[in-house]
Design an enzyme around this catalytic site. Structure first.
Site, mmCIF file in Angstrom:
data_model
loop_
_atom_site.group_PDB
_atom_site.id
_atom_site.type_symbol
_atom_site.label_atom_id
_atom_site.label_comp_id
_atom_site.label_asym_id
_atom_site.label_seq_id
_atom_site.Cartn_x
_atom_site.Cartn_y
_atom_site.Cartn_z
ATOM 1 N N LYS A 106 6.026 -23.625 -15.580
ATOM 2 C CA LYS A 106 5.526 -23.953 -14.245
ATOM 3 C C LYS A 106 4.109 -24.463 -14.387
ATOM 4 O O LYS A 106 3.411 -24.113 -15.349
ATOM 5 C CB LYS A 106 5.525 -22.704 -13.353
ATOM 6 C CG LYS A 106 5.601 -23.020 -11.878
ATOM 7 C CD LYS A 106 7.028 -23.310 -11.459
ATOM 8 C CE LYS A 106 7.146 -23.586 -9.992
ATOM 9 N NZ LYS A 106 8.570 -23.693 -9.600
HETATM 10 P P1 NAD Z 1 7.240 -27.707 0.582
HETATM 11 O O1 NAD Z 1 5.820 -27.914 0.275
HETATM 12 O O2 NAD Z 1 8.094 -28.901 0.810
HETATM 13 O O3 NAD Z 1 7.366 -26.744 1.874
HETATM 14 C C1 NAD Z 1 6.749 -25.525 2.017
HETATM 15 C C2 NAD Z 1 6.910 -25.107 3.471
HETATM 16 O O4 NAD Z 1 6.480 -23.767 3.643
HETATM 17 C C3 NAD Z 1 6.115 -25.964 4.454
HETATM 18 O O5 NAD Z 1 6.917 -26.237 5.585
HETATM 19 C C4 NAD Z 1 4.983 -25.030 4.866
HETATM 20 O O6 NAD Z 1 4.490 -25.308 6.155
HETATM 21 C C5 NAD Z 1 5.687 -23.703 4.813
HETATM 22 N N1 NAD Z 1 4.787 -22.575 4.720
HETATM 23 C C6 NAD Z 1 3.677 -22.417 3.968
HETATM 24 N N2 NAD Z 1 3.117 -21.209 4.213
HETATM 25 C C7 NAD Z 1 3.918 -20.601 5.136
HETATM 26 C C8 NAD Z 1 3.884 -19.360 5.793
HETATM 27 N N3 NAD Z 1 2.920 -18.483 5.538
HETATM 28 N N4 NAD Z 1 4.872 -19.075 6.667
HETATM 29 C C9 NAD Z 1 5.853 -19.947 6.918
HETATM 30 N N5 NAD Z 1 5.934 -21.154 6.329
HETATM 31 C C10 NAD Z 1 4.979 -21.466 5.460
HETATM 32 O O7 NAD Z 1 7.810 -26.799 -0.591
HETATM 33 P P2 NAD Z 1 9.316 -26.621 -1.055
HETATM 34 O O8 NAD Z 1 9.564 -27.524 -2.186
HETATM 35 O O9 NAD Z 1 10.192 -26.633 0.140
HETATM 36 O O10 NAD Z 1 9.246 -25.141 -1.674
HETATM 37 C C11 NAD Z 1 9.388 -23.972 -0.866
HETATM 38 C C12 NAD Z 1 9.753 -22.807 -1.767
HETATM 39 O O11 NAD Z 1 10.956 -23.107 -2.474
HETATM 40 C C13 NAD Z 1 8.723 -22.469 -2.843
HETATM 41 O O12 NAD Z 1 8.744 -21.070 -3.077
HETATM 42 C C14 NAD Z 1 9.250 -23.192 -4.076
HETATM 43 O O13 NAD Z 1 8.790 -22.622 -5.281
HETATM 44 C C15 NAD Z 1 10.729 -22.971 -3.869
HETATM 45 N N6 NAD Z 1 11.593 -23.893 -4.608
HETATM 46 C C16 NAD Z 1 11.515 -25.239 -4.409
HETATM 47 C C17 NAD Z 1 12.392 -26.082 -5.092
HETATM 48 C C18 NAD Z 1 12.415 -27.562 -4.845
HETATM 49 O O14 NAD Z 1 13.322 -28.217 -5.362
HETATM 50 N N7 NAD Z 1 11.503 -28.121 -4.076
HETATM 51 C C19 NAD Z 1 13.309 -25.552 -6.010
HETATM 52 C C20 NAD Z 1 13.359 -24.170 -6.182
HETATM 53 C C21 NAD Z 1 12.502 -23.352 -5.463
#
Ligand code: NAD
Length: 416
Positions: A106
């Site tokens: 990461k």
């Molecule tokens: P992103 O940046 O697209 O979205 C994050 C979202 O979370 C945003 O809508 C933001 O406003 C919201 N957010 C932030 N703080 C918050 C809070 N305190 N309460 C509620 N909402 C809040 O990110 P993403 O890619 O969607 O990733 C989200 C999660 O999924 C992370 O934990 C990431 O590690 C995990 N993840 C992502 C992927 C991927 O393919 N993008 C794969 C596996 C896991």
């Protein structure tokens, strides 16, 4: 915050539990506690106003016994080495749970991308790539998007890496735009995997996915796509949230319209026809399926007591603390852990890498059907193990993931 509640503290507790259950050799347990390599860098760029901006970044490579390191890059003001180390460890287990030939890594930069221009983000991404250049690459370590990084960020990484090599290397990064070698279906794959797992879990408790009520915390890539796919499959989205707050509507929200509203206003709040609620209230919403898709440690023990969902499918990494895990297990909530539920993203990333290495481009149906098979198999393996061991699905998933990594370490032996 107590030590155990930092993401790395949580990851170590989880590893300890799996090590005990697996009766793991103490030396291998010790090896797995620490990343193989951590590189911290100071990323220096020219800001738009002429000042020099200095940002702290890192790339943590946990274990590569099953294949090259793989993992996302996160831009967020809370990024630190503790968090990135935990996330790298979870990547190791995740790749092993879905049985793809990768290890875990990461990366991240501590910054506030919301306050930076596109030019500043591009310069920061390129400078960061040049600083971790020596330890990444298609057979070493393959980055991907994570929180507040996207396909454009990956394109800048690919271009910087390729320029430094002197030839185009699309396979050095995944989650790229399709025009430069990205895979069909990658942007929705994490969420498709989350919904496939939730659908399989619903079957286990004789609940119909069609008509089920769903609440989603976080409306970024994972959250919004999970809401959209669930809606397309006939579920009713009753609450969603983002960092600014949440909204609910018992009659059901149209996630496409909520997305349009967020694009226009910057948040889901104040969506017409819905009621504004707090982020905590989203977790407490009366629903069948809850998808935490924001950040770590958002479901703590006190919040767990108020959760009404029958299924929690972790879109985010590490959203549930260990004591909240126990509380949910005692309430007989089916919790589908992150290292299984959100593994669709890295699985589709793996398909993208394979396509790049073979200079192929598969149609969407092929990607999605491979993903469906992989996710169903992983779900059923973990579910069956949790029944056999009478334990939470998280413990079962960890046993499966940690066990496969430990087996690889044993077979490889130690060099020299
Ligand atoms: P992103 O940046 O697209 O979205 C994050 C979202 O979370 C945003 O809508 C933001 O406003 C919201 N957010 C932030 N703080 C918050 C809070 N305190 N309460 C509620 N909402 C809040 O990110 P993403 O890619 O969607 O990733 C989200 C999660 O999924 C992370 O934990 C990431 O590690 C995990 N993840 C992502 C992927 C991927 O393919 N993008 C794969 C596996 C896991």
């Amino acid at each position: 915050m107590g030590k155990a509640l930092t993401p790395y503290g949580v990851a170590l507790e989880q590893l300890k539990l799996a090590a005990e259950k697996l009766n793991l050799e103490p030396g291998i347990h010790e090896m797995l506690k620490f990343p193989k390599r951590s590189l911290t860098v100071s990323v220096t760029i020219r800001m738009d106003n002429g000042d020099i901006g200095v940002f702290s970044g890192c790339r943590v490579q946990h274990m590569d016994s099953r294949g090259p390191f793989k993992g996302g890059i996160r831009y967020h003001p809370n990024v630190d080495l503790d968090e990135v180390t935990a996330l790298s460890m979870w990547m190791t287990w995740k790749c092993a749970v879905v049985d793809i030939p990768y290890g875990g890594a990461k990366g991240g930069i501590c910054c506030n991308p919301k306050e930076m221009s596109k030019g500043e983000l591009e310069r920061m991404t390129r400078r960061f790539t040049s600083m971790i250049f020596d330890i990444i690459g298609p057979y070493r370590d393959v980055p991907a998007p994570d929180v507040y990084t996207d396909a454009q960020t990956m394109a800048w990484i690919m271009d910087t890496y390729s320029q430094m090599k002197g030839y185009s290397v699309p396979e050095c990064v995944t989650g790229k735009p399709i025009s430069i070698g990205g895979s069909e279906g990658r942007s929705e794959a994490t969420s498709l995997g989350v919904d496939i797992c939730a659908r399989e879990a619903a079957k286990q408790i004789n609940m119909k996915f069609k008509g089920a009520t769903v609440a989603v915390q976080g409306y970024g890539n994972v959250g919004w796509n999970a809401a959209k796919i669930a809606y397309d499959w006939g579920a009713k989205i009753v609450a969603v949230s983002d960092s600014a707050g949440g909204i609910c509507c018992k009659e059901g929200l149209n996630p496409y319209k909520v997305y349009e509203h967020k694009q226009k206003t910057g948040s889901v709040v104040n969506f017409r026809g819905s009621e504004n609620i707090t982020n905590e209230e989203v977790l407490q919403t009366k629903c069948d399926i809850l998808v935490p898709a924001a950040l770590e440690n958002s479901i703590r023990k006190d919040a767990a007591a108020d959760i009404k969902a029958k299924i929690v499918a972790e879109g985010a990494n590490g959203p549930t603390t260990p004591d909240a895990d126990k509380a949910l297990f005692e309430k007989k909530v089916i919790l589908i852990p992150d290292i299984l539920a959100n593994a669709g993203g890295v699985t589709a990333s793996y398909y993208e890498w394979v396509q790049n290495l073979e200079r192929e481009h598969w149609p969407l149906e092929e990607v999605n059907s491979k993903l469906e098979t992989k996710m169903c198999k992983a779900f059923n393996d973990v579910y069956a193990l949790s029944k056999k061991e009478k334990c939470e699905m998280r413990t079962a998933a960890l046993m499966l993931g940690v066990g496969r990594v430990a087996e690889a370490i044993k077979v490889l032996g130690l060099w020299p």
